[in-house]
Design an enzyme around this catalytic site. Structure first.
Site, PDB file in Angstrom:
ATOM      1  CD  GLU A  42      27.488  41.099  40.430  1.00  8.89           C
ATOM      2  OE1 GLU A  42      27.386  42.236  40.954  1.00  8.89           O
ATOM      3  OE2 GLU A  42      28.234  40.201  40.881  1.00  8.89           O
ATOM      4  CG  ASN A 126      31.658  44.769  37.599  1.00  6.88           C
ATOM      5  OD1 ASN A 126      32.386  44.584  36.642  1.00  6.88           O
ATOM      6  ND2 ASN A 126      32.121  44.709  38.845  1.00  6.88           N
ATOM      7  CG  MET A 130      36.481  43.324  44.202  1.00  5.35           C
ATOM      8  SD  MET A 130      36.820  45.034  43.684  1.00  5.35           S
ATOM      9  CE  MET A 130      38.610  45.040  43.746  1.00  5.35           C
ATOM     10  CG  HIS A 433      43.944  41.963  49.533  1.00  2.00           C
ATOM     11  ND1 HIS A 433      45.319  42.106  49.411  1.00  2.00           N
ATOM     12  CD2 HIS A 433      43.449  42.003  48.262  1.00  2.00           C
ATOM     13  CE1 HIS A 433      45.640  42.225  48.134  1.00  2.00           C
ATOM     14  NE2 HIS A 433      44.518  42.175  47.420  1.00  2.00           N
ATOM     15  CB  THR A 479      42.978  36.402  44.505  1.00  2.00           C
ATOM     16  OG1 THR A 479      42.739  37.781  44.785  1.00  2.00           O
ATOM     17  CG2 THR A 479      41.925  35.896  43.533  1.00  2.00           C
TER      18      THR A 479
END
Length: 500
Positions: A42, A126, A130, A433, A479
């Protein structure tokens, strides 16, 4: 550096990106292949003690905002809130520049904000990606949105797996009297001719009800007890950029990594690599790795959001979110929820509860709409800088006008359009999206990047993940869909059991 990487500098599966789909790959692989050594990479920091937890569970807004800044990638300057002029523009249905300033996110392109062809590019950096910021909406896509070359029964099984991974609750605020009454009114208009699964209904959310309200699910829920495993078996390597996927003759052998802020690169050997760093940065990494198929970065697509604020007269305030699903005859997805106008200038004749509506409108897919990369300019990760090129189609314009009419009709069923608030269209890209940039295809004909299992064409052990793999025209929050597709690819990896 040895403490930050698996001691042997190798893993059976390396996953680049820690968002919902990357986490789904890790979880499904672990479930089906208990011995797999998995490394997740990450670029951003771990901002909460609980890896991948949702930021909306932080009640204190100032504290939440401080954490969101840390998820902003290379630019961690505060995002200015909406100003009076922007509110007035939004009320009148004009351009509202605040829509391009998302707290905790960064803009990837630099188009003229007043241009109708602006595409608002955002991303998070992070641990949890998302998944720390998403709405947690998990509606099921309609049959016309599903991938046509994946059998329907297989796709619905994958969607069920996805709902389980994300922790979907079909009615998280059950018993909301005002919402139930409103759904009944909407159902009288929209339910005839629909199958029960496409009736007007509560919006399914990845959330758990509790005495303090809803607990929103981040990737902590997807990963579960993986995060407690020894580092040799599973590890999230934060603040680490992947500069290159190393490959030869259609076979990946590892990844080149660098700690953010350092130029000292190191290599981790890998038997399989999954690139899951969102619809903008996944094609960027493939490009930087010399993997440049004709379709890479092309077909970028996002649904528009037509916004309408309504006024509903109700004795009991409404708290839950409702959904009008898309169908073949009604190819839109509509989200309806209470909204707050405490910071907005509001008409004195408004006495009821303000209700916000997001009317999702599909946009036409074109190979000319694309992400491009500049080898002469580098971003904060040291990768070729991203630009987004997108043009609104005549079909888009026609659908948007039709959608505005639908939104006003729905508003009249809810109550009435809120006085002083026009129906307006958010800049495309505002839904976050983005799809299509690493899209899957039925065959390797130059119009797709990967196959139906998300394996990159021409490779035996390289996979991609995220909303970018979706190849179809959609209006529904993606998602649940993209995590379902990830579960199919993850199952193939687990079945192959490649080891270093």
């Amino acid at each position: 550096m040895g403490n930050n990487v698996m001691p042997e500098q190798s893993a059976d599966v390396v996953i680049i990106g820690s968002g919902p789909t990357g986490s789904a790959y890790a979880r499904v692989i672990r479930n089906k292949w208990p011995e797999a050594r998995i490394l997740m990479v990450e670029a951003g920091p771990q901002i909460l003690p609980q890896k991948g937890a949702h930021l909306d569970n932080i009640v204190d807004l100032d504290e939440r905002a401080a954490f969101e800044l840390q998820a902003q990638g290379g630019d961690r300057s505060p995002r200015m809130p909406i100003n009076k002029e922007e509110w007035e523009a939004r009320r009148a249905g004009g351009f509202d520049g605040s829509m391009l300033r998302r707290s905790g996110l960064f803009i990837a392109n630099e188009a003229d904000p007043q241009d109708e062809n602006l595409f608002a590019g955002f991303s998070a950096a992070n641990v949890g990606g998302m998944g720390t910021k998403w709405s947690t909406g998990t509606p099921v896509p309609s049959e016309i949105e599903l991938v046509p070359f994946i059998p329907t029964d297989e796709m619905h099984k994958a969607l069920a797996v996805s709902a389980q991974l994300l922790g979907t609750n079909k009615d998280p605020r059950a018993g909301d009297v005002a919402a139930i009454a409103m759904r009944e009114r909407l159902g009288e208009v929209f339910n005839p001719g629909r199958t029960p699964d496409r009736f007007v209904q509560p919006m399914p959310l990845a959330a758990t009800p509790g005495p303090e309200g809803l607990r929103y699910h981040g990737t902590d829920v997807v990963l579960g007890d993986l995060v407690d495993e020894p580092k040799e078996r599973f590890q999230i390597l934060s603040e680490t950029a992947c500069r290159r996927v190393i490959h030869e003759n259609g076979h990946v052998t590892g990844v080149e990594l660098v700690r953010v802020g350092s130029e000292e690169a190191f290599v981790v050997k890998a038997a399989t690599v999954v690139v899951a760093c969102d619809s903008l940065h996944s094609p960027q990494l493939l490009y930087a790795s010399g993997i440049r198929s004709e379709a890479l970065g092309r077909y970028i697509n996002d649904h528009y959001i037509v916004s309408q604020i309504s006024e509903m007269q109700t004795d009991v305030p409404m708290a839950s979110m409702s959904w009008i699903p898309s169908t073949t005859e009604f190819p839109y997805s509509v989200t309806i929820a209470a909204t707050s106008l405490h910071t907005m200038p509001k008409a004195s004749e408004m006495s009821g509860q303000p209700i916000g509506m997001g009317f999702f409108v599909a946009s036409d897919i074109s190979a000319d709409n694309r992400v491009t990369f500049d080898d002469n300019n580098r971003d904060w990760l040291g990768l070729p800088a991203i630009s987004i090129h997108w043009r609104q189609s005549e079909g888009d314009k026609a659908r948007l006008e039709e959608a505005k009419g639908h939104a006003q009709r729905i508003s009249a069923i809810i109550g009435r359009p809120a006085p002083g608030f026009a129906t307006f269209v958010q800049p495309v890209g505002s839904s976050l999206h983005y799809q299509g940039t690493i899209r899957m295809g039925e065959r390797d004909d130059g119009t797709s990047v990967c196959d139906r299992n998300s394996k990159v064409w021409g490779f035996d052990n390289l996979y991609v993940a995220g909303n970018g793999v979706i190849p179809t025209v959609t209006a529904t929050n993606p998602t649940l869909f993209s995590v379902a597709l990830a579960s199919i690819g993850a199952s193939q990896i687990a079945d192959a059991r490649r080891t270093v």
